[in-house]
Design a protein around this motif. Structure first.
Motif, PDB file in Angstrom:
ATOM      1  N   GLY A 107       0.815  -1.216   0.000  1.00 21.64           N
ATOM      2  CA  GLY A 107       0.000   0.000   0.000  1.00 21.64           C
ATOM      3  C   GLY A 107       0.843   1.258   0.000  1.00 21.64           C
ATOM      4  O   GLY A 107       0.533   2.230  -0.709  1.00 21.64           O
ATOM      5  N   LEU A 108       1.941   1.265   0.794  1.00 22.33           N
ATOM      6  CA  LEU A 108       2.835   2.425   0.804  1.00 22.33           C
ATOM      7  C   LEU A 108       3.508   2.607  -0.561  1.00 22.33           C
ATOM      8  O   LEU A 108       3.628   3.732  -1.067  1.00 22.33           O
ATOM      9  N   THR A 109       3.942   1.488  -1.151  1.00 15.48           N
ATOM     10  CA  THR A 109       4.562   1.555  -2.484  1.00 15.48           C
ATOM     11  C   THR A 109       3.571   2.100  -3.505  1.00 15.48           C
ATOM     12  O   THR A 109       3.924   2.928  -4.358  1.00 15.48           O
ATOM     13  N   LEU A 110       2.328   1.633  -3.411  1.00 16.42           N
ATOM     14  CA  LEU A 110       1.283   2.118  -4.322  1.00 16.42           C
ATOM     15  C   LEU A 110       1.074   3.618  -4.174  1.00 16.42           C
ATOM     16  O   LEU A 110       0.914   4.338  -5.170  1.00 16.42           O
ATOM     17  N   ALA A 111       1.031   4.082  -2.922  1.00 15.26           N
ATOM     18  CA  ALA A 111       0.788   5.512  -2.689  1.00 15.26           C
ATOM     19  C   ALA A 111       1.908   6.355  -3.289  1.00 15.26           C
ATOM     20  O   ALA A 111       1.657   7.396  -3.913  1.00 15.26           O
ATOM     21  N   ILE A 112       3.155   5.907  -3.094  1.00 14.97           N
ATOM     22  CA  ILE A 112       4.289   6.637  -3.664  1.00 14.97           C
ATOM     23  C   ILE A 112       4.178   6.717  -5.180  1.00 14.97           C
ATOM     24  O   ILE A 112       4.480   7.744  -5.804  1.00 14.97           O
ATOM     25  N   PHE A 113       3.730   5.625  -5.764  1.00 15.27           N
ATOM     26  CA  PHE A 113       3.579   5.570  -7.221  1.00 15.27           C
ATOM     27  C   PHE A 113       2.330   6.326  -7.683  1.00 15.27           C
ATOM     28  O   PHE A 113       2.323   6.953  -8.754  1.00 15.27           O
ATOM     29  N   ALA A 114       1.245   6.273  -6.878  1.00 12.56           N
ATOM     30  CA  ALA A 114      -0.052   6.776  -7.327  1.00 12.56           C
ATOM     31  C   ALA A 114      -0.225   8.280  -7.155  1.00 12.56           C
ATOM     32  O   ALA A 114      -0.923   8.916  -7.951  1.00 12.56           O
ATOM     33  N   ILE A 115       0.375   8.872  -6.127  1.00  9.60           N
ATOM     34  CA  ILE A 115       0.138  10.296  -5.856  1.00  9.60           C
ATOM     35  C   ILE A 115       0.486  11.174  -7.061  1.00  9.60           C
ATOM     36  O   ILE A 115      -0.347  11.966  -7.515  1.00  9.60           O
ATOM     37  N   PRO A 116       1.691  11.070  -7.616  1.00 11.00           N
ATOM     38  CA  PRO A 116       1.971  11.896  -8.799  1.00 11.00           C
ATOM     39  C   PRO A 116       1.125  11.505 -10.010  1.00 11.00           C
ATOM     40  O   PRO A 116       0.745  12.361 -10.808  1.00 11.00           O
ATOM     41  N   GLN A 117       0.796  10.201 -10.140  1.00  9.09           N
ATOM     42  CA  GLN A 117      -0.051   9.774 -11.255  1.00  9.09           C
ATOM     43  C   GLN A 117      -1.446  10.362 -11.138  1.00  9.09           C
ATOM     44  O   GLN A 117      -2.043  10.780 -12.131  1.00  9.09           O
ATOM     45  N   CYS A 118      -1.993  10.357  -9.941  1.00  9.25           N
ATOM     46  CA  CYS A 118      -3.340  10.915  -9.736  1.00  9.25           C
ATOM     47  C   CYS A 118      -3.378  12.397 -10.108  1.00  9.25           C
ATOM     48  O   CYS A 118      -4.323  12.863 -10.766  1.00  9.25           O
ATOM     49  N   GLY A 286      14.334  -1.915 -13.989  1.00  6.57           N
ATOM     50  CA  GLY A 286      13.453  -2.819 -13.262  1.00  6.57           C
ATOM     51  C   GLY A 286      13.087  -4.050 -14.060  1.00  6.57           C
ATOM     52  O   GLY A 286      12.947  -5.144 -13.513  1.00  6.57           O
ATOM     53  N   LYS A 287      12.930  -3.874 -15.385  1.00  8.71           N
ATOM     54  CA  LYS A 287      12.612  -5.021 -16.232  1.00  8.71           C
ATOM     55  C   LYS A 287      13.815  -5.936 -16.411  1.00  8.71           C
ATOM     56  O   LYS A 287      13.664  -7.153 -16.527  1.00  8.71           O
ATOM     57  N   ARG A 288      15.001  -5.339 -16.436  1.00  8.92           N
ATOM     58  CA  ARG A 288      16.218  -6.142 -16.618  1.00  8.92           C
ATOM     59  C   ARG A 288      16.607  -6.877 -15.337  1.00  8.92           C
ATOM     60  O   ARG A 288      17.129  -7.991 -15.389  1.00  8.92           O
ATOM     61  N   ASN A 289      16.345  -6.232 -14.195  1.00  5.46           N
ATOM     62  CA  ASN A 289      16.741  -6.812 -12.911  1.00  5.46           C
ATOM     63  C   ASN A 289      15.595  -6.623 -11.917  1.00  5.46           C
ATOM     64  O   ASN A 289      15.306  -5.503 -11.494  1.00  5.46           O
ATOM     65  N   LYS A 290      14.936  -7.712 -11.558  1.00  7.02           N
ATOM     66  CA  LYS A 290      13.777  -7.644 -10.677  1.00  7.02           C
ATOM     67  C   LYS A 290      14.119  -7.050  -9.310  1.00  7.02           C
ATOM     68  O   LYS A 290      13.255  -6.485  -8.632  1.00  7.02           O
ATOM     69  N   LYS A 291      15.362  -7.164  -8.906  1.00 10.25           N
ATOM     70  CA  LYS A 291      15.751  -6.595  -7.616  1.00 10.25           C
ATOM     71  C   LYS A 291      15.734  -5.072  -7.625  1.00 10.25           C
ATOM     72  O   LYS A 291      15.697  -4.435  -6.563  1.00 10.25           O
ATOM     73  N   LEU A 292      15.773  -4.486  -8.808  1.00  7.09           N
ATOM     74  CA  LEU A 292      15.775  -3.025  -8.929  1.00  7.09           C
ATOM     75  C   LEU A 292      14.407  -2.470  -9.324  1.00  7.09           C
ATOM     76  O   LEU A 292      14.297  -1.288  -9.653  1.00  7.09           O
ATOM     77  N   ILE A 293      13.371  -3.322  -9.279  1.00  4.75           N
ATOM     78  CA  ILE A 293      12.061  -2.856  -9.723  1.00  4.75           C
ATOM     79  C   ILE A 293      11.521  -1.758  -8.816  1.00  4.75           C
ATOM     80  O   ILE A 293      10.702  -0.931  -9.229  1.00  4.75           O
ATOM     81  N   TRP A 294      11.997  -1.730  -7.553  1.00  2.82           N
ATOM     82  CA  TRP A 294      11.550  -0.677  -6.638  1.00  2.82           C
ATOM     83  C   TRP A 294      11.948   0.709  -7.139  1.00  2.82           C
ATOM     84  O   TRP A 294      11.284   1.702  -6.810  1.00  2.82           O
ATOM     85  N   LEU A 295      13.012   0.776  -7.944  1.00  2.00           N
ATOM     86  CA  LEU A 295      13.427   2.072  -8.484  1.00  2.00           C
ATOM     87  C   LEU A 295      12.340   2.678  -9.371  1.00  2.00           C
ATOM     88  O   LEU A 295      12.070   3.881  -9.306  1.00  2.00           O
ATOM     89  N   SER A 296      11.718   1.833 -10.210  1.00  2.00           N
ATOM     90  CA  SER A 296      10.668   2.336 -11.092  1.00  2.00           C
ATOM     91  C   SER A 296       9.437   2.762 -10.303  1.00  2.00           C
ATOM     92  O   SER A 296       8.667   3.613 -10.764  1.00  2.00           O
ATOM     93  N   HIS A 297       9.247   2.187  -9.119  1.00  2.00           N
ATOM     94  CA  HIS A 297       8.086   2.538  -8.297  1.00  2.00           C
ATOM     95  C   HIS A 297       8.266   3.898  -7.621  1.00  2.00           C
ATOM     96  O   HIS A 297       7.302   4.672  -7.498  1.00  2.00           O
ATOM     97  N   VAL A 298       9.467   4.181  -7.164  1.00  2.00           N
ATOM     98  CA  VAL A 298       9.692   5.434  -6.432  1.00  2.00           C
ATOM     99  C   VAL A 298      10.150   6.556  -7.357  1.00  2.00           C
ATOM    100  O   VAL A 298      10.165   7.727  -6.939  1.00  2.00           O
ATOM    101  N   ALA A 299      10.491   6.230  -8.609  1.00  2.00           N
ATOM    102  CA  ALA A 299      11.018   7.251  -9.518  1.00  2.00           C
ATOM    103  C   ALA A 299      10.060   8.420  -9.733  1.00  2.00           C
ATOM    104  O   ALA A 299      10.501   9.582  -9.717  1.00  2.00           O
ATOM    105  N   PRO A 300       8.738   8.191  -9.923  1.00  2.00           N
ATOM    106  CA  PRO A 300       7.849   9.350 -10.120  1.00  2.00           C
ATOM    107  C   PRO A 300       7.832  10.305  -8.940  1.00  2.00           C
ATOM    108  O   PRO A 300       7.922  11.528  -9.125  1.00  2.00           O
ATOM    109  N   LEU A 301       7.706   9.760  -7.719  1.00  2.00           N
ATOM    110  CA  LEU A 301       7.672  10.639  -6.550  1.00  2.00           C
ATOM    111  C   LEU A 301       9.022  11.321  -6.343  1.00  2.00           C
ATOM    112  O   LEU A 301       9.081  12.514  -5.999  1.00  2.00           O
ATOM    113  N   PHE A 302      10.102  10.611  -6.537  1.00  2.00           N
ATOM    114  CA  PHE A 302      11.434  11.211  -6.435  1.00  2.00           C
ATOM    115  C   PHE A 302      11.583  12.352  -7.441  1.00  2.00           C
ATOM    116  O   PHE A 302      12.135  13.415  -7.123  1.00  2.00           O
ATOM    117  N   SER A 303      11.060  12.138  -8.653  1.00  2.00           N
ATOM    118  CA  SER A 303      11.138  13.178  -9.687  1.00  2.00           C
ATOM    119  C   SER A 303      10.350  14.414  -9.283  1.00  2.00           C
ATOM    120  O   SER A 303      10.784  15.553  -9.525  1.00  2.00           O
TER     121      SER A 303
END
Length: 653
Positions: A107-118, A286-303
């Protein structure tokens, strides 16, 4: 001697048994013609209509669903009823701390990803960013309680946002009257919810199937292009930009802005394009390395955070917002729960008809995407969803959302994928996401003042590639050219005209394909497959053997009707041998063509026979006295008809 007598008795008994069996076989064979010629009357049209309505509208309850609870205490029966009303309660039966941890982190990961998208999708819908945050709170909470799915994540979608802005703009231009425009958006959301609830309660979810997959692929691809074109305004900081999504209008607006250097801001493009590349790069990692997929999740909020700091540094010395070199969102309303919008719904007779039409279109598009997302991710975990329940849940959340300052919400493919990859177990992750968005709206909106509009455009643009499925379009072209025509028609219609016209083109081509296939008067020559009693089209099965003295033909159309009767008759007149045809339905024009065909064949000394006609066909042929005109040559199977026509045996009629 005794043995000999016993053997004689056994032989006599065997002969008697064989004779009895042969008599039974002959009786069955003699009765086979009567099976075909004298079936019971098929159900009347009124009964067919009533049965269809009952099967469509009424649910099919499981009679054993609550049988085990009849003797249980009232509390257990009440809890079972609550579980039926609120499926999320069933997921709590085996709930534990580990599952809650997974849901909480998801849920926290979703919120980080969803807030800028919303916020970005709200600007795409020509609304203030806070309405996107409102839509990320109430609809997910309601859907989490009512839906059968454990995977779908709810929120404002880019396609729905684009449809709203492009279809409502024909009534009111947002930039000129934002208050009235917002009211129209809430009203469309209300009507979309009403339609969705009606589809679910009356089991009309099948209407969604009228949108073929090819049409959806083309529509989404064109919508993605339209979304990308609309984001050029924020990406370049263009002051005067068209609200239309048609390609020519957008290109014309961009060209006019570039000719007038004062109408766009280079700083916006530098910031937006840089962070767009950053977001896409993290997604690639994130697609190349599943361990780095969290980067794509936090990238929008970080940006959003980093770009806001940059925009603050650039604009800090300017005293007025209009002088800012980087366009920012400015003040965002927050600090409280969703305000009521009950009295903002408008039912003015001048526009209500248009709003209902827009609501219906968005309701169908929203349902199509949401159900597809739900089925896809449920299947990954070996689960299933109840489509009608999902439809009702979507409708209820949109109705309530329209009364609480939310616009159309639906299942999001990107956010659902994030939820799945984050290890969510139940819909609690949706609840955690909604509460996190609520806390952000209450306490952090002041920090979003300097958020550049270009960064929201970059976030939306990063989601555009996911809507364009080139591999699927290539597969459609390879498999079915008519389907690809529907795909291309929807794509070009949306791209160069509007969403409604594109959908209309795609649906029209799809229905035209169905009509052409169902009534095309193609005739197949049929032969016996070697070593079997089966028959097949000689073009499809070149090894099929023609029967000497008999030519077997089959009408490829399921219907012999007014649309193809004359063409079928003309083609059958080319046949100069005994004939057997198979039909599934027929009308008066088809019967008339058969009568005329039989006359022409009889004049040439050719007999017409019919093999295994369907129930309604033989009933109508009997009522029209056509069976007597062909001297009862109606057979249960093609093999029986061949034997009869060759004279090896004649079935009495």
């Amino acid at each position: 001697m005794c043995r000999s007598s016993s053997d004689s008795e056994m032989v006599a008994s065997t002969k008697s048994t064989l004779n009895g069996t042969l008599e039974e076989v002959l009786d069955i064979e003699n009765n086979m013609a009567q099976w075909v010629l004298n079936p019971p009357d098929p159900p009347s049209m009124l009964r067919q209509v009533v049965d269809t309505i009952k099967d469509t509208l009424l649910p099919h309850p499981n009679p054993n669903a609550f049988s085990s609870l009849r003797n249980q205490p009232f509390s257990k029966r009440a809890f079972a009823l609550l579980q039926d009303l609120f499926p999320i309660l069933a997921s709590f039966q085996n709930y534990n701390a580990q599952k809650f941890k997974c849901d909480f982190m998801a849920g926290l990961t979703l919120a980080i990803f969803a807030i800028p998208q919303c916020m970005g999708n709200a600007t795409l819908a020509q609304l203030s960013p806070e309405y996107g945050l409102y839509t990320g709170i109430v609809p997910p909470l309601i859907y989490a309680l009512l839906a059968s799915s454990r995977e779908i994540v709810i929120g404002p979608g880019s396609v729905d946002s684009l449809l709203l802005s492009s279809m409502i703009q024909t009534l009111k231009v947002p930039i000129h009257d934002s208050i009235t425009y917002t009211q129209l958006v809430f009203t469309v959301t209300f009507f979309a919810g009403i339609f969705q609830v009606a589809f679910g309660l009356f089991r009309f979810g099948f209407l969604v199937e009228y949108l073929s997959q090819a049409t959806i692929v083309g529509f989404l691809a064109a919508a993605a292009v339209g979304i990308g074109l609309q984001q050029l305004k924020g990406l370049f900081g263009i002051v005067n930009f068209t609200n239309k999504t048609a390609l020519f209008s957008v290109v014309k607006s961009v060209w006019a802005s570039f000719k007038n250097q004062s109408e766009w801001h280079p700083y916006n493009f530098i910031i937006g394009f840089s962070f767009l590349c950053f977001i896409l790069f993290t997604r690639f990692l994130g697609k190349r390395n599943k361990k780095l997929i969290w980067l794509s999740h936090v990238a929008p909020l970080f940006s959003v955070i980093v770009s806001s700091v940059i925009a603050y540094k650039i604009n800090v010395h300017e005293h007025q917002m209009k002088d800012y070199r980087v366009e920012v969102l400015g003040p965002i309303k927050g600090g409280s729960l969703n305000p009521s919008s009950l009295y903002q719904l408008t039912f003015d007779s001048k526009v209500v008809g248009h709003l209902i039409r827009i609501g219906l279109t968005i309701a169908v598009i929203s349902l199509t995407g949401s159900i597809a997302v739900g089925r896809s991710f449920a299947s990954l975990r070996g689960r299933s969803i109840d489509p009608n329940r999902e439809v009702v849940s979507l409708g209820i959340m949109n109705i309530v959302g329209s009364l609480t300052s939310c616009y159309v919400a639906s299942g999001s493919l990107s956010r659902t994928a994030v939820n799945y990859n984050a290890g969510s177990e139940t819909m609690v992750s949706n609840i955690v996401m909604a509460l996190t968005v609520l806390m952000s709206l209450k306490f952090l909106t002041g920090l979003l003042y300097f958020t550049p509009k270009a960064i929201l455009a970059a976030i939306i643009l990063s989601a555009v590639p996911g809507l364009i499925d080139l591999n699927k379009a290539r597969e459609i072209w390879k498999v079915d050219k008519m389907d690809f025509l529907a795909c291309a028609g929807a794509f070009l219609g949306v791209l160069f005209a509007s969403a409604e016209i594109g959908l209309a083109i795609g649906i029209t081509i799809s229905f035209a394909k169905i009509i052409i296939i169902s009534i095309q008067p193609a005739i197949a020559v049929v032969g016996r497959l070697p070593g079997t009693d089966a028959f097949g089209d000689v073009e499809q099965y070149p090894m099929a053997v023609n029967i000497p003295g008999v030519l077997i033909v089959s009408l490829k159309s399921a219907w012999l009707c007014f649309a193809n009767a004359n063409l079928v008759e003309e083609r059958y007149l080319l046949i100069v041998h005994n004939n057997m045809i198979g039909l599934t339905n027929i009308d008066t024009a088809g019967i008339a063509s058969l009568v005329e065909l039989n006359k022409n064949l009889t004049s040439r000394g050719v007999k017409l026979a019919i093999a295994n006609p369907r129930w309604h066909v033989i009933h109508k042929l009997r009522l029209a006295n056509f069976v007597s005109k062909i001297e009862g040559r109606v057979f249960l199977s093609v093999g029986e008809a061949i034997d009869a026509c060759l004279g090896t045996k004649m079935v009495p009629v």
